[in-house]
Design a protein around this motif. Structure first.
Motif, mmCIF file in Angstrom:
data_model
loop_
_atom_site.group_PDB
_atom_site.id
_atom_site.type_symbol
_atom_site.label_atom_id
_atom_site.label_comp_id
_atom_site.label_asym_id
_atom_site.label_seq_id
_atom_site.Cartn_x
_atom_site.Cartn_y
_atom_site.Cartn_z
ATOM 1 N N TYR A 178 0.826 -1.203 0.000
ATOM 2 C CA TYR A 178 0.000 0.000 0.000
ATOM 3 C C TYR A 178 0.867 1.263 0.000
ATOM 4 O O TYR A 178 0.609 2.219 -0.738
ATOM 5 N N SER A 179 1.887 1.227 0.814
ATOM 6 C CA SER A 179 2.742 2.419 0.910
ATOM 7 C C SER A 179 3.432 2.703 -0.414
ATOM 8 O O SER A 179 3.603 3.870 -0.804
ATOM 9 N N ARG A 180 3.847 1.665 -1.074
ATOM 10 C CA ARG A 180 4.436 1.855 -2.403
ATOM 11 C C ARG A 180 3.376 2.388 -3.373
ATOM 12 O O ARG A 180 3.645 3.257 -4.212
ATOM 13 N N GLN A 181 2.170 1.857 -3.224
ATOM 14 C CA GLN A 181 1.106 2.245 -4.145
ATOM 15 C C GLN A 181 0.827 3.746 -4.080
ATOM 16 O O GLN A 181 0.668 4.391 -5.121
ATOM 17 N N VAL A 182 0.783 4.282 -2.907
ATOM 18 C CA VAL A 182 0.421 5.703 -2.807
ATOM 19 C C VAL A 182 1.633 6.620 -2.908
ATOM 20 O O VAL A 182 1.551 7.697 -3.477
ATOM 21 N N ASN A 183 2.764 6.170 -2.386
ATOM 22 C CA ASN A 183 3.932 7.055 -2.394
ATOM 23 C C ASN A 183 4.695 7.028 -3.707
ATOM 24 O O ASN A 183 5.495 7.925 -3.965
ATOM 25 N N LEU A 184 4.463 6.008 -4.493
ATOM 26 C CA LEU A 184 5.116 5.938 -5.799
ATOM 27 C C LEU A 184 4.089 6.044 -6.919
ATOM 28 O O LEU A 184 4.315 5.607 -8.039
ATOM 29 N N PHE A 185 2.954 6.667 -6.618
ATOM 30 C CA PHE A 185 1.874 6.773 -7.599
ATOM 31 C C PHE A 185 2.345 7.522 -8.854
ATOM 32 O O PHE A 185 2.923 8.599 -8.770
ATOM 33 N N LEU A 186 2.107 6.928 -9.983
ATOM 34 C CA LEU A 186 2.491 7.469 -11.288
ATOM 35 C C LEU A 186 3.988 7.750 -11.386
ATOM 36 O O LEU A 186 4.399 8.742 -11.974
ATOM 37 N N GLN A 187 4.779 6.885 -10.781
ATOM 38 C CA GLN A 187 6.233 7.018 -10.910
ATOM 39 C C GLN A 187 6.848 5.832 -11.652
ATOM 40 O O GLN A 187 8.060 5.598 -11.584
ATOM 41 N N GLY A 188 5.991 5.056 -12.329
ATOM 42 C CA GLY A 188 6.516 3.988 -13.168
ATOM 43 C C GLY A 188 6.956 2.756 -12.407
ATOM 44 O O GLY A 188 7.848 2.030 -12.858
ATOM 45 N N ARG A 189 6.369 2.511 -11.236
ATOM 46 C CA ARG A 189 6.758 1.335 -10.451
ATOM 47 C C ARG A 189 5.612 0.325 -10.324
ATOM 48 O O ARG A 189 5.814 -0.815 -9.959
#
Lengths: 456, 1160
Positions: free
Chosen positions: A392-403
């Motif tokens: 979840y943390s990756r999902q929101v903190n890396l949103f639209l960053q190509g991950r």
């Protein structure tokens, strides 16, 4: 006789005048192009700053292109418009080389790749001859080159790296794509000492963070590809990445981000932001947002537009709200920024490594460090569980960053839009070498209509 | 035919050598004047120009006895005068003119010229005093008067297009007015027509081995601009309507396409000066005042256009403007009023409700009682809400006149058109055109052998239209009217007023994406053009055999374009495209300089052999400077300047200079006035290749043979005239000046100015060279009252400039132009004209022409398998492939029924291909790779299916077949966009000399149109269209729970065979475009002179006319002759090959006009 003499005199005078007229500048065929710079003019060290800026602009322009098809394939964006090829990507058909958005984006990232190598050679040569006015330009060159190579590795199953102008090179090969990360790491290895020598802490932190990301991505690549299946253990714990992340964090402010923001549309034939905010072909995915009740192609205003809930508070996620405000509520803009690396991502790398290593305390510490930056209440380490919280943390903190697409594959997440028959539902596939390259490069042994062998 | 040459006595004495021995005529010679007659062939061959020499008057010294052989040639005549020197000599001579005319006694000639058959007086006939620059035109009453004619015996030449020329000797007495009336015989052949274009000097058509078409503006025809004037006149020349929008010009094509990547427009000259013929929103060709045009000469290809060198391979159009004549001032005034409407060819918007509640709402909204769920209803949004009856007013006038040494012609025209789009109902946008066209021609004849001319023209054009109104724009009002789904209409955000009307924000027409129709009509695109065109010409005939000409010209166009969306123009709150407004501006200056100088030397070599030599030079300097700026985010209402924008701020500037020139020479040898062999060439240079590059030589040769001029011609098969001709020549097209350079272009970054790869560069660039062969004949029957002509031509283009896409991994994204291709084309052109009846009370003239065109790419080179036109848009279907017809369309094709009721079929490669057998349909259900059985489909269709959902679209896939055996289902050849046959036909009726009825029809056949508009409107689509009645019926049937599976099966079959489009781009999208259109029709009443005089005028006529009134075609789209997105004259494969691609183009409007012409 007199008239003949007069005639001859006139003829002579006329000839002189005509010759003069014909040779004057109005009819001089030796003209120059005032609209561009000829390559001959770039052989001096004074040309380096605009070329390095050009590399930055080229990379940024490439990101505006490639992030669109990548993110639409993931659940971050969804198709709400009129062009069917967005719909195909949204449905998980990412491996089609003729998809017009992949086809349009590919030349821009290729340009950035070529320019990276061109610049490294050129600037390094000037540096060897001590002609550079500012060695920061060399470090920046390595930085942008590394961003380019990492992006290629993250988004493509295969790529052509060695071509130079009219001399084509064969593809790297799906099994060898790890080399793009190796190259990126090499560039950063060369660049970081320069930043140290220059005492440029910010640039040093950027390069350290980027190297952490490169090492993490390389490890992830090995985990996910070429098997192209959801790994049993989806977590990365790369010592090099961890060291670099730790070092980068030591130099960074708490919520630091390196962003690349396009200054102009720059002739980009494809722009993710434009497709979202102006054409309204795509918008943030239904997992993340609530559409406007009267206009389903845009995100609803304010907090009401955020669907994804923070697992601790149960409230619309404030991190995502900021991200949506930045990317997806800017009518008509094509100039939204792209986050390349961030302090939060360093925390995420370290949290993931800790989780992989069974260090629960460290996981909680890293996650809560990020949450504190947003004034969010601490996560207790159990609800939800650590893996869910990491995802979840990756999902929101890396949103639209190509991950996200890689995360979906490795964590076994399927987009509701993916049709079962499409490749994303079946294999961890990314974008293929685009049709434009296949048609023009005789060393690519695939027709434009074919798909990559492992992604059929 | 005659030319009288007066030589000063002193010069006659100095004559030393001679080609034609002259003997003074014993009876005619008197005093110091010797009348000398020379043999016919020598006459003709000696002059070698427009006129043959019959009498030479030599003012010889008295000591020269009568019947003495005079030697007529100065020592000058054997010298080759360098062309440029000759031209400048001309200037020198101007400074010291020999005013022979002023020194000698003069008289006048007047007369009337009439049609011998109908007795009708003829307007615009040109009368020339042979051998001088003196002449005149008949006025509206068919009369002429020429003052300042040398008082001696002169030859008058009378010429009028459509009539056989006539010559007469008139003795002019000092201070007297002589009478000379002419009765001209209609002639369907114009072999004596004098032309200039492509021949270096004035030449009769019959002496040229290549075709030179001459177009004369028809009287009282509904012709508003040059595009109209060129349309449907000449075989092989097509003016393709870009769209039906007010002010939109036409794409001009002559014999198809001689290039893939360069502009295929012909180069255009006005009075010898090259002009800017580009333009996008409005055509620069149409800046010219059609009322000021005397005639247009057209060279159709390289065989004729060699002397124009590079850039002329698509032909040359030269416009000749009207000149003044020696007479008192004559005024003419034209007034015209028009009504303009779109034809009813746009299908209404259809839709249906899915629930009773929605049906009730729609009943109330559209005021259609009793709507039921799934009942398809129609609303003609375009016709009823977006259009109106447009109008246009045109006022023009001209004056011409002059004295013996100075003549003038001045004209002015004002045109204002408010086209049939919108009005002010939805917003400020409107379709407006305003043209002001002025021009003055001055001709000075300071001496009999000197002619000076100045033309000065000024044009001011203003145009306005709704933003993005044509083409496939998601923000265009027309497109949005076609996207709209009436079932989605509502006034939910404000109050309902009437169908299509909300008193505030709403979605009054059901636009599902991008923008509302009302919002689109808030956007305004405008263009303002200021143009000056100036020409200076000088001609000097120092000797009877030598003429020199200099032409210098200046054409400058200043253009300003704006696009403006006002602050908060999103009045329906639908669009998110810069809702706080935006503005972009662009200014461009184009300056085109022309210098043309030549010298001609025409002489007899022997009594039977003549020589006509011409040499010269041409240089064109084309300078373009443009700047632009744009910004979004205007700070508040009322502000309209780009500087106010707060974001997306961009600016740009571009500068370019193209220089092209060359030296040319041509020798024409005539034999007995029967046969003419022409050999010539041009050495060409261009800035595209740089100063160091060698030039390019373009050769030409032609042969013309006129056996009917042989004295023993006995009219076989009733042919009284026959001319055979053959020509070959080369011309070229050059790339842009900067195309060879490897460059880096600007791309700013946050950190500052940046450079990125721009152009790969190619130092080996050279022009593509077209070699054209043509041969043909003209034939006159029944005293030339029937004229036939035919031409066959073949063109090869080598070193074709191709946009070569190198692998983008090499770093340079953009294509690089390279000389790597070859192509060829051939065609036939036929023309027939007949004066069927020519009686005083009734005359009938009919004409017809046809042109066949075939073009094929031999190779693209560079390993290219094909070039996709508009590569970034996969819905565009034109590909350029070797060995296929140029402009071929490629699309998927649905599988057919298996032959013989079997289950297999073979393709062109003799390999099995998909087909469907008995009991199956061409539906690839759930992508299982075969034809689905009816049973399978009935099972699937046992419940309602919504075609708007991707699940149903994925299930009901078409079964495609590889008919061509190429292995790519999406690239089956389905036709081509270039007509095989084009042509026109028409009639002219003359009734009792006062009434005239003219008609012109145009046709094209043998081509296909990709109809993208209908692809959206007649197929499933998420947000656009899906709103024609046939498609909506299919969709409603599949959706309706009350439908039976069998009904749904029938609907699914309809869907797959007709309405499955877009998902497989091109499928079911291509159809034949053949059409016949009534292009022009007019009825004119010419008031009798007495009636006109009673009204106070010298002449008076009233014309009722129509343009584009009738169309016959099976094509179901808006119009079968539209190009995708306007003129796009600049070249590039995308611009060149978007003909016959309909994508939200307005149909060609119908125009009804009433014209009054007054002369006084």
């Amino acid at each position: 006789m007199h008239s003949q003499i007069r005639f001859c005199a006139r003829a002579l005078a006329a000839g002189i005048v005509v010759a003069a007229v014909a040779s004057c500048s109005v009819f001089d065929t030796n003209i120059s192009n005032p609209n561009a710079v000829t390559e001959d003019s770039l052989n001096k060290a004074s040309s380096v700053p605009p070329l390095v800026n050009g590399l930055a602009a080229s990379v940024t322009r490439a990101l505006t292109g490639v992030y669109g098809p990548y993110s639409v394939t993931s659940d971050e964006l969804t198709w709400v418009g009129s062009r069917e090829d967005w719909g195909r990507l949204d449905a998980g058909d990412i491996s089609k080389a003729t998809n017009e958005y992949n086809d349009t984006a590919y030349p821009f990232i290729s340009e950035a790749r070529w320019l990276s190598n061109y610049m490294i050679t050129k600037v390094d040569s000037f540096d060897q001859k001590h002609e550079l006015r500012d060695r920061t330009d060399l470090a920046r060159t390595y930085l942008y080159a590394a961003i380019t190579y990492i992006t290629i590795g993250d988004m493509y199953d295969d790529f052509v790296l060695g071509s130079d102008r009219q001399v084509p090179a064969p593809p790297v090969g799906e099994a060898n794509m790890r080399v793009v990360y190796d190259s990126a790491i090499t560039y950063l290895d060369r660049g970081i000492p320069i930043t140290v020598a220059l005492g440029n802490k910010e640039l040093q932190s950027q390069m350290l963070a980027l190297r952490a990301r490169a090492k993490h991505a390389r490890a992830l690549w090995s985990l996910l590809r070429p098997a192209r299946t959801t790994p049993v253990n989806p977590l990365v714990n790369d010592a090099g990445a961890n060291d670099d992340a730790t070092a980068a964090l030591a130099l960074m402010a708490g919520n630091y981000r390196l962003k690349l923001t396009p200054v102009t549309g720059g002739g980009a034939s494809i722009s993710m932001a434009s497709e979202m905010n102006s054409r309204q072909e795509i918008r943030a995915g239904s997992v993340y947002i609530n559409p406007n009740p009267t206009k389903s192609t845009v995100v609803a205003d304010g907090v009401a537009g955020i669907k994804l809930r923070d697992p601790v508070t149960g409230q619309p996620d404030p991190v995502l709200l900021k991200a949506i405000d930045e990317c997806c509520r800017l009518a008509s803009t094509t100039l939204t920024p792209f986050t390349i690396i961030s302090a939060k991502e360093m925390h995420l790398i370290l949290a993931e490594a800790a989780l992989a290593a069974g260090n629960a305390a460290e996981v909680v510490s890293r996650i809560n460090a990020m949450r504190a930056l947003e004034a969010l209440p601490a996560w207790d380490g159990t609800t939800p569980d650590a893996l869910t919280m990491l995802i979840y943390s990756r999902q929101v903190n890396l949103f639209l960053q190509g991950r996200r697409l890689a995360d979906m594959y490795r964590f076994g997440i399927k987009d509701a839009q993916w049709l079962p028959a499409n490749i994303a539902s079946r294999k961890a596939c990314f974008m293929p070498i685009a049709a434009i390259e296949r048609r023009t490069n005789p060393l690519v042994n695939m027709t434009a209509e074919q798909r990559s062998p492992s992604c059929t | 035919m005659a030319v009288a040459v007066a030589l000063a006595a002193s010069e006659a004495v100095s004559l030393t050598t001679c080609h034609a021995a002259l003997v003074c005529h014993p009876e005619r010679s008197e005093g110091s004047r010797c009348w000398a007659e020379i043999p016919r062939f020598a006459r003709d061959d000696k002059i070698g120009l427009t006129d043959a020499l019959e009498w030479i008057i030599v003012e010889a010294p008295k000591q020269v006895p009568r019947a003495t052989t005079l030697l007529v040639e100065s020592s000058m005549s054997r010298q080759f005068v360098p062309l440029a020197a000759g031209a400048l000599l001309l200037i020198a001579s101007v400074a010291e003119p020999r005013r022979l005319a002023a020194q000698n006694p003069t008289g006048s000639i007047e007369g009337t010229i009439t049609d011998v058959g109908t007795g009708r007086t003829l307007v615009g006939a040109r009368i020339i005093v042979a051998g001088t620059q003196i002449g005149g035109l008949t006025n509206e009453s068919g009369t002429f008067r020429i003052a300042g004619v040398p008082a001696r015996q002169v030859e008058l030449n009378v010429r009028l297009i459509g009539y056989a020329p006539q010559n007469r000797t008139v003795v002019v007495r000092e201070g007297q007015t002589e009478r000379a009336d002419f009765k001209l015989q209609v002639s369907a052949l114009q072999l004596e027509q004098v032309v200039v274009t492509g021949s270096g000097q004035q030449t009769e058509v019959k002496r040229l081995g290549n075709t030179v078409a001459v177009i004369q503006p028809p009287d009282n025809a509904p012709v508003h601009d040059l595009s109209n004037l060129l349309q449907a006149r000449e075989p092989g020349l097509t003016a393709i309507s870009s769209s039906g929008l007010t002010g939109e010009g036409a794409r001009i094509r002559i014999r198809g396409n001689a290039s893939l990547t360069q502009s295929n427009e012909p180069v255009v000259f006005v009075d010898g000066v090259r002009i800017n013929s580009g333009g996008a929103m409005t055509s620069r060709l149409d800046d010219l005042d059609p009322n000021s045009i005397e005639r247009i000469e057209v060279l159709k290809g390289a065989a004729a256009a060699t002397l124009y060198g590079t850039q002329a391979s698509n032909g040359v159009i030269q416009v000749f403007t009207k000149k003044g004549v020696s007479r008192p001032p004559r005024w003419s005034v034209q007034m015209e009023q028009e009504a303009i409407t779109f034809p009813d060819r746009i299908a209404p918007n259809a839709g249906y409700a899915r629930t009773q509640g929605r049906a009730d709402s729609l009943s109330a909204y559209w005021q259609i009682p009793g709507l039921q769920p799934f009942q398809v209803f129609e609303v003609p949004i375009f016709k009823d809400y977006l259009t109106e009856t447009g109008n246009a007013s045109i006022v023009g006038g001209s004056v011409s006149g002059g004295a013996s040494t100075l003549t003038y012609f001045g004209s002015g025209r004002f045109e204002r058109e408010n086209g049939p789009i919108g009005g002010t109902r939805f917003g400020p946008a409107d379709d407006i055109l305003r043209r002001i066209q002025t021009g003055v021609n001055l001709s000075l004849v300071p001496a009999n052998n000197v002619r000076l001319g100045v033309r000065s023209s000024y044009y001011n054009i203003e145009s306005e239209r709704p933003g993005d109104i044509i083409g496939n724009s998601i923000y265009g009002a027309f497109a949005l009217s076609q996207y709209a789904r009436p079932e989605g209409a509502n006034c939910d955000k404000s109050s309902y007023m009437a169908p299509g009307q909300c008193d505030g924000p709403g979605n009054p027409f059901g636009n599902m994406a991008f923008m509302g129709l009302r919002e689109a009509m808030q956007q305004i695109t405008s263009e303002k053009v200021s143009r000056y065109n100036g020409v200076f010409t000088a001609g000097w005939t120092p000797l009877a055999e030598v003429t020199t000409d200099l032409t210098a010209g200046y054409d400058i166009v200043n253009r300003r374009n704006t696009n403006f969306a006002p602050y908060r123009y999103n009045i329906d709150e639908i669009t998110t495209n810069n809702p706080d407004g935006s503005r972009s501006i662009g200014s461009a200056m184009n300056r085109l300089l022309t210098l043309d100088a030549k010298v001609a030397w025409n002489r007899p070599i022997t009594p039977e052999i003549s020589s006509a030599f011409v040499a010269g030079m041409q240089v064109f300097n084309d300078r373009n400077e443009s700047s632009s700026g744009s910004a979004a985010g205007l700070p508040g209402p009322g502000i309209v300047v780009v500087g106010a924008g707060g974001r997306s701020i961009q600016n740009g500037e571009a500068i370019a200079t193209d220089i092209n020139g060359g030296y040319f020479g041509q020798e024409q040898v005539g034999f007995r006035n029967l046969a003419f062999l022409t050999i010539g060439g041009r050495y060409d240079f261009a800035s595209a290749f740089g100063k160091e590059s060698p030039g390019v030589f373009y050769p030409k040769a032609s042969l013309s043979f006129v056996p009917s001029d042989w004295s023993r011609w006995n009219r076989p098969f009733g042919m009284n005239t026959l001319r055979l001709r053959l020509a070959v020549g080369q011309s070229g097209r050059a790339p842009g000046s900067f195309d060879k350079l490897t460059t880096f272009g600007p791309l700013p970054a946050e950190q500052g100015a940046g450079l990125v790869p721009a152009q790969l560069g190619n130092q080996a660039l050279k022009p593509e060279i077209a070699t054209e062969y043509e041969g043909g004949f003209e034939m006159g029957l029944r005293d030339d009252r029937i004229g036939l002509n035919a031409t066959a031509w073949k063109r090869k283009v080598k070193d074709l400039l191709i946009d070569q896409q190198f692998d983008p991994s090499g770093g340079f994204r953009n294509t690089q132009i390279a000389n790597i291709g070859n192509m060829h084309g051939n065609g036939y052109e036929f023309g027939a004209r007949a004066f069927v009846v020519s009686r005083p009370s009734f005359g009938v003239e009919v004409f017809a022409n046809a042109a066949y065109l075939s073009q094929t790419i031999d190779t693209l080179g560079g390993g290219l398998a094909f070039i996709k036109v508009d590569p970034s848009y996969n819905r565009h279907l034109v590909y350029l492939k070797a060995h296929d017809p140029l402009g071929s369309l490629y699309a998927p094709r649905l599988a057919s029924a298996c032959p013989g009721g079997g289950t297999t079929a073979m393709n062109k490669a003799n390999k099995p291909m998909a087909c469907y057998g008995p009991g199956t349909l061409p539906i690839n259900l759930n992508n299982n790779g075969r034809a689905a059985t009816e049973a399978e489909l009935l099972a699937y269709l046992s419940q309602p299916r919504d075609l708007r959902t991707s699940a149903v679209q994925t299930a009901l896939q078409p079964l495609l077949a590889d008919y061509d055996g190429v292995g790519v289902l999406s690239q089956q050849r389905v036709g081509d966009i270039i007509p095989d046959w084009t042509g026109s036909f028409g009639t002219n009726f003359t009734i009792s000399s006062n009434w005239r009825v003219q008609s012109v029809f145009e046709y094209r056949t043998g081509y296909q149109i990709a109809n993208l508009t209908d692809a959206f409107r007649s197929s499933q689509h998420a947000t656009i269209g899906s709103n024609t009645k046939p498609y909506a019926t299919v969709e409603a049937t599949l959706n309706n729970p009350a439908s039976t599976p069998e009904q749904r099966l029938a609907a699914a079959r309809e869907y797959i065979t007709h309405y499955r489009r877009l998902l497989e781009p091109g499928l079911n999208e291509v159809s034949d475009g053949d059409f016949v259109r009534m292009r022009e029709i007019s009825v004119t009443y010419n008031a009798p002179a007495a009636l006109a005089a009673r009204a106070g005028f010298g002449s008076m006529s009233i014309t009722a006319a129509g343009r584009n009134l009738w169309l016959a075609t099976k094509y179901s789209g808006a119009d079968p002759e539209l190009a995708y997105a306007g003129r796009q004259p600049g070249g590039g494969t995308t611009a060149n090959f978007r003909d016959a691609s309909e994508a939200f183009n307005l149909p060609t409007p119908r125009r009804f006009s009433l014209m009054v012409n007054l002369g006084f």
